[in-house]
Scaffold this motif. Structure first.
Motif, PDB file in Angstrom:
ATOM      1  N   SER A 250      20.188 -21.929 -17.034  1.00 52.25           N
ATOM      2  CA  SER A 250      21.160 -21.025 -16.427  1.00 52.25           C
ATOM      3  C   SER A 250      22.416 -21.777 -16.021  1.00 52.25           C
ATOM      4  CB  SER A 250      20.559 -20.357 -15.186  1.00 52.25           C
ATOM      5  OG  SER A 250      21.565 -19.708 -14.423  1.00 52.25           O
ATOM      6  N   ILE A 251      23.587 -21.207 -16.343  1.00 47.02           N
ATOM      7  CA  ILE A 251      24.847 -21.804 -15.891  1.00 47.02           C
ATOM      8  C   ILE A 251      25.522 -20.926 -14.836  1.00 47.02           C
ATOM      9  CG2 ILE A 251      25.162 -22.951 -18.130  1.00 47.02           C
ATOM     10  CD1 ILE A 251      27.488 -20.984 -18.666  1.00 47.02           C
ATOM     11  N   ALA A 252      24.758 -20.012 -14.229  1.00 44.38           N
ATOM     12  CA  ALA A 252      25.315 -19.118 -13.215  1.00 44.38           C
ATOM     13  C   ALA A 252      25.595 -19.882 -11.927  1.00 44.38           C
ATOM     14  CB  ALA A 252      24.360 -17.956 -12.947  1.00 44.38           C
ATOM     15  N   ALA A 253      26.842 -19.951 -11.529  1.00 36.96           N
ATOM     16  CA  ALA A 253      27.237 -20.705 -10.339  1.00 36.96           C
ATOM     17  C   ALA A 253      26.582 -20.120  -9.093  1.00 36.96           C
ATOM     18  CB  ALA A 253      28.759 -20.686 -10.179  1.00 36.96           C
ATOM     19  N   GLY A 254      26.020 -21.004  -8.263  1.00 39.44           N
ATOM     20  CA  GLY A 254      25.468 -20.591  -6.984  1.00 39.44           C
ATOM     21  C   GLY A 254      24.062 -20.042  -7.039  1.00 39.44           C
ATOM     22  N   VAL A 255      23.534 -19.758  -8.218  1.00 39.47           N
ATOM     23  CA  VAL A 255      22.175 -19.232  -8.352  1.00 39.47           C
ATOM     24  C   VAL A 255      21.216 -20.420  -8.399  1.00 39.47           C
ATOM     25  CG1 VAL A 255      20.601 -17.848  -9.747  1.00 39.47           C
ATOM     26  CG2 VAL A 255      23.013 -17.193  -9.556  1.00 39.47           C
ATOM     27  N   THR A 256      20.373 -20.547  -7.376  1.00 46.36           N
ATOM     28  CA  THR A 256      19.563 -21.745  -7.190  1.00 46.36           C
ATOM     29  C   THR A 256      18.308 -21.744  -8.065  1.00 46.36           C
ATOM     30  OG1 THR A 256      18.217 -20.806  -5.410  1.00 46.36           O
ATOM     31  CG2 THR A 256      20.333 -21.830  -4.786  1.00 46.36           C
ATOM     32  N   LEU A 257      17.707 -22.921  -8.172  1.00 44.20           N
ATOM     33  CA  LEU A 257      16.437 -23.025  -8.882  1.00 44.20           C
ATOM     34  C   LEU A 257      15.345 -22.238  -8.173  1.00 44.20           C
ATOM     35  CD1 LEU A 257      16.343 -26.759 -10.033  1.00 44.20           C
ATOM     36  CD2 LEU A 257      16.484 -24.727 -11.486  1.00 44.20           C
ATOM     37  N   THR A 258      15.417 -22.170  -6.853  1.00 50.65           N
ATOM     38  CA  THR A 258      14.439 -21.374  -6.105  1.00 50.65           C
ATOM     39  C   THR A 258      14.494 -19.918  -6.541  1.00 50.65           C
ATOM     40  OG1 THR A 258      14.559 -22.850  -4.183  1.00 50.65           O
ATOM     41  CG2 THR A 258      13.727 -20.615  -3.807  1.00 50.65           C
ATOM     42  N   GLN A 259      15.700 -19.368  -6.646  1.00 50.13           N
ATOM     43  CA  GLN A 259      15.854 -17.996  -7.114  1.00 50.13           C
ATOM     44  C   GLN A 259      15.366 -17.838  -8.549  1.00 50.13           C
ATOM     45  OE1 GLN A 259      20.122 -18.033  -5.959  1.00 50.13           O
ATOM     46  NE2 GLN A 259      19.741 -15.983  -5.149  1.00 50.13           N
ATOM     47  N   LEU A 260      15.781 -18.741  -9.410  1.00 45.24           N
ATOM     48  CA  LEU A 260      15.439 -18.634 -10.824  1.00 45.24           C
ATOM     49  C   LEU A 260      13.940 -18.731 -11.057  1.00 45.24           C
ATOM     50  CD1 LEU A 260      18.342 -20.839 -12.221  1.00 45.24           C
ATOM     51  CD2 LEU A 260      18.071 -18.380 -12.617  1.00 45.24           C
ATOM     52  N   THR A 261      13.273 -19.650 -10.355  1.00 50.79           N
ATOM     53  CA  THR A 261      11.830 -19.803 -10.540  1.00 50.79           C
ATOM     54  C   THR A 261      11.065 -18.647  -9.913  1.00 50.79           C
ATOM     55  OG1 THR A 261      11.774 -21.265  -8.600  1.00 50.79           O
ATOM     56  CG2 THR A 261      11.886 -22.309 -10.755  1.00 50.79           C
ATOM     57  N   GLU A 262      11.631 -18.028  -8.890  1.00 45.87           N
ATOM     58  CA  GLU A 262      11.009 -16.827  -8.321  1.00 45.87           C
ATOM     59  C   GLU A 262      11.088 -15.669  -9.310  1.00 45.87           C
ATOM     60  OE1 GLU A 262      11.955 -13.556  -4.815  1.00 45.87           O
ATOM     61  OE2 GLU A 262      12.555 -15.645  -4.489  1.00 45.87           O
ATOM     62  N   TRP A 263      12.218 -15.546  -9.985  1.00 44.75           N
ATOM     63  CA  TRP A 263      12.396 -14.473 -10.966  1.00 44.75           C
ATOM     64  C   TRP A 263      11.627 -14.747 -12.259  1.00 44.75           C
ATOM     65  CZ3 TRP A 263      18.428 -14.738 -10.241  1.00 44.75           C
ATOM     66  CH2 TRP A 263      18.761 -14.212  -8.983  1.00 44.75           C
ATOM     67  N   LEU A 264      11.506 -16.046 -12.617  1.00 48.10           N
ATOM     68  CA  LEU A 264      10.861 -16.435 -13.876  1.00 48.10           C
ATOM     69  C   LEU A 264       9.770 -17.466 -13.605  1.00 48.10           C
ATOM     70  CD1 LEU A 264      14.108 -16.901 -16.031  1.00 48.10           C
ATOM     71  CD2 LEU A 264      12.609 -14.881 -15.990  1.00 48.10           C
TER      72      LEU A 264
ATOM     73  N   ALA B 234      39.998 -33.602  -0.697  1.00 49.41           N
ATOM     74  CA  ALA B 234      38.600 -33.615  -0.272  1.00 49.41           C
ATOM     75  C   ALA B 234      38.214 -32.277   0.343  1.00 49.41           C
ATOM     76  CB  ALA B 234      38.352 -34.755   0.709  1.00 49.41           C
ATOM     77  N   ARG B 235      39.093 -31.712   1.177  1.00 53.39           N
ATOM     78  CA  ARG B 235      38.819 -30.411   1.793  1.00 53.39           C
ATOM     79  C   ARG B 235      38.814 -29.294   0.747  1.00 53.39           C
ATOM     80  NH1 ARG B 235      36.375 -31.395   6.565  1.00 53.39           N
ATOM     81  NH2 ARG B 235      37.694 -32.615   7.977  1.00 53.39           N
ATOM     82  N   THR B 236      39.582 -29.461  -0.303  1.00 58.00           N
ATOM     83  CA  THR B 236      39.580 -28.499  -1.405  1.00 58.00           C
ATOM     84  C   THR B 236      38.193 -28.406  -2.025  1.00 58.00           C
ATOM     85  OG1 THR B 236      41.920 -28.875  -1.916  1.00 58.00           O
ATOM     86  CG2 THR B 236      40.549 -27.999  -3.694  1.00 58.00           C
ATOM     87  N   ILE B 237      37.574 -29.554  -2.277  1.00 57.74           N
ATOM     88  CA  ILE B 237      36.229 -29.573  -2.849  1.00 57.74           C
ATOM     89  C   ILE B 237      35.223 -28.995  -1.858  1.00 57.74           C
ATOM     90  CG2 ILE B 237      34.434 -31.024  -3.865  1.00 57.74           C
ATOM     91  CD1 ILE B 237      37.123 -30.795  -5.448  1.00 57.74           C
ATOM     92  N   GLN B 238      35.405 -29.324  -0.581  1.00 60.38           N
ATOM     93  CA  GLN B 238      34.519 -28.805   0.454  1.00 60.38           C
ATOM     94  C   GLN B 238      34.548 -27.274   0.484  1.00 60.38           C
ATOM     95  OE1 GLN B 238      35.715 -29.535   4.568  1.00 60.38           O
ATOM     96  NE2 GLN B 238      33.581 -29.903   5.139  1.00 60.38           N
ATOM     97  N   GLU B 239      35.734 -26.685   0.428  1.00 59.37           N
ATOM     98  CA  GLU B 239      35.855 -25.232   0.491  1.00 59.37           C
ATOM     99  C   GLU B 239      35.320 -24.580  -0.774  1.00 59.37           C
ATOM    100  OE1 GLU B 239      36.902 -21.470   2.110  1.00 59.37           O
ATOM    101  OE2 GLU B 239      36.380 -23.438   2.913  1.00 59.37           O
ATOM    102  N   ALA B 240      35.592 -25.171  -1.933  1.00 61.07           N
ATOM    103  CA  ALA B 240      35.064 -24.618  -3.183  1.00 61.07           C
ATOM    104  C   ALA B 240      33.542 -24.659  -3.185  1.00 61.07           C
ATOM    105  CB  ALA B 240      35.625 -25.390  -4.374  1.00 61.07           C
ATOM    106  N   THR B 241      32.977 -25.730  -2.631  1.00 61.81           N
ATOM    107  CA  THR B 241      31.525 -25.851  -2.538  1.00 61.81           C
ATOM    108  C   THR B 241      30.951 -24.773  -1.623  1.00 61.81           C
ATOM    109  OG1 THR B 241      31.609 -28.241  -2.922  1.00 61.81           O
ATOM    110  CG2 THR B 241      29.631 -27.379  -1.839  1.00 61.81           C
ATOM    111  N   ARG B 242      31.614 -24.520  -0.498  1.00 60.53           N
ATOM    112  CA  ARG B 242      31.144 -23.497   0.441  1.00 60.53           C
ATOM    113  C   ARG B 242      31.088 -22.131  -0.231  1.00 60.53           C
ATOM    114  NH1 ARG B 242      32.792 -19.445   3.171  1.00 60.53           N
ATOM    115  NH2 ARG B 242      34.972 -19.665   2.488  1.00 60.53           N
ATOM    116  N   VAL B 243      32.145 -21.788  -0.960  1.00 57.68           N
ATOM    117  CA  VAL B 243      32.181 -20.493  -1.639  1.00 57.68           C
ATOM    118  C   VAL B 243      31.114 -20.435  -2.743  1.00 57.68           C
ATOM    119  CG1 VAL B 243      33.587 -18.949  -3.056  1.00 57.68           C
ATOM    120  CG2 VAL B 243      34.603 -20.101  -1.077  1.00 57.68           C
ATOM    121  N   ALA B 244      30.936 -21.544  -3.466  1.00 56.18           N
ATOM    122  CA  ALA B 244      29.906 -21.579  -4.516  1.00 56.18           C
ATOM    123  C   ALA B 244      28.533 -21.294  -3.950  1.00 56.18           C
ATOM    124  CB  ALA B 244      29.922 -22.941  -5.212  1.00 56.18           C
ATOM    125  N   SER B 245      28.256 -21.786  -2.764  1.00 55.91           N
ATOM    126  CA  SER B 245      26.938 -21.581  -2.153  1.00 55.91           C
ATOM    127  C   SER B 245      26.681 -20.123  -1.808  1.00 55.91           C
ATOM    128  CB  SER B 245      26.808 -22.439  -0.890  1.00 55.91           C
ATOM    129  OG  SER B 245      27.639 -21.949   0.159  1.00 55.91           O
TER     130      SER B 245
END
Length: 276
Positions: free
Chosen positions: A98-112, A255-266
């Protein structure tokens, strides 16, 4: 791999087609070993014409026909597709990437729960075979599956593996990063224009500066600070420019740019679960 292998690329948009093209150019898969899906008949026909691969509107049929499945959906759509009746059974025992941003392995393994699941984050330079893809393996995934996924993404650039807990940061830095670099290229070119360079000349110089500097880091393995010092002579123009950048707190801003992009990705994975 055996002759019976087949790769399905579900939701094959810009990134999916980039990967299809890379696989075909590298000879890793033949066109008859690939099957892609699209949402609209006209999109399917156009993709079929450009790449010469089978394209269908039926995600479930594509999964049943494949031995490996690459999910290239947006995070808002992936849960709905994977919860389609019969999908879990169609993907059981198969490698699913899966290349879906923000979708975790926990979610994916629960679904599959019966699939070997890998989470991947490529970026848009895959379109010119200069991508950066990062993988994280699920609990049912062994070294052989990671190696297969790595070979797949190495057809369109570099590929490395990290732990799943780091993938949101990977998304902020690697997935979103090209956009931030484009802003910096444009800004540097603006500076060149301000000092008299034609726009086309300034853009070409700025873009090549970024490409050359990046290759220096990758090919020499030297720290960027050491390479910077190599260019920065006493009382020269480069140190004057560097100090101007520091006056603008460029390190902190980037650095803060990456921090904010990471927050939104989560947060994107939460949206995926909500839209199920």
């Amino acid at each position: 791999m055996s002759d019976a292998r087949r790769l399905a690329i579900l939701g094959c948009g810009t990134m999916g087609e980039a990967i299809v093209g890379g696989l075909l150019r590298a000879g890793l898969f033949r066109s008859d070993e690939l099957i892609a899906t699209a949402r609209r008949p006209e999109a399917a026909e156009a993709l079929r014409g450009r790449q010469g691969v089978e394209v269908t509107l039926d995600n479930l049929a594509a999964c049943r026909a494949a031995t490996t499945v690459l999910l290239t959906f947006k995070p808002q759509r992936i849960a709905k597709v994977l919860h389609q009746p019969g999908m879990r059974e169609a993907l059981a025992g198969k490698l699913v990437i899966s290349i879906a941003a923000g979708v975790t392995l926990t979610q994916l393994t629960e679904w599959l729960p019966d699939s070997a699941v890998i989470r991947a984050m490529p970026n848009t330079p895959c379109l010119i075979d200069e991508g950066m893809t990062v993988l994280a393996r699920g609990p049912r995934v062994g070294d052989a599956e990671v190696a297969a996924a790595t070979r797949l993404f190495e057809t369109v650039g570099r590929c490395i593996e990290v732990e799943d807990k780091l993938m949101d940061a990977v998304t902020g830095l690697g997935g979103s990063g090209p956009a931030f670099v484009y802003v910096m290229i444009e800004a540097m070119a603006d500076g060149g224009v301000m000092m008299g360079l034609p726009r086309a000349v300034a853009l070409q110089i700025a873009a090549q500066v970024f490409q050359g500097a990046a290759r220096m880091v990758l090919q020499t393995s030297r720290h960027p600070a050491a390479l910077k010092d190599q260019v920065t002579t006493p009382a020269g123009c480069t140190i004057a420019g560097v100090l101007t950048m520091e006056d603008g707190r460029i390190r902190s801003v980037l650095a803060r740019t990456i921090q904010e992009a990471t927050r939104v990705a989560s947060e994107l994975g939460k949206d995926a679960a909500a839209d199920r």
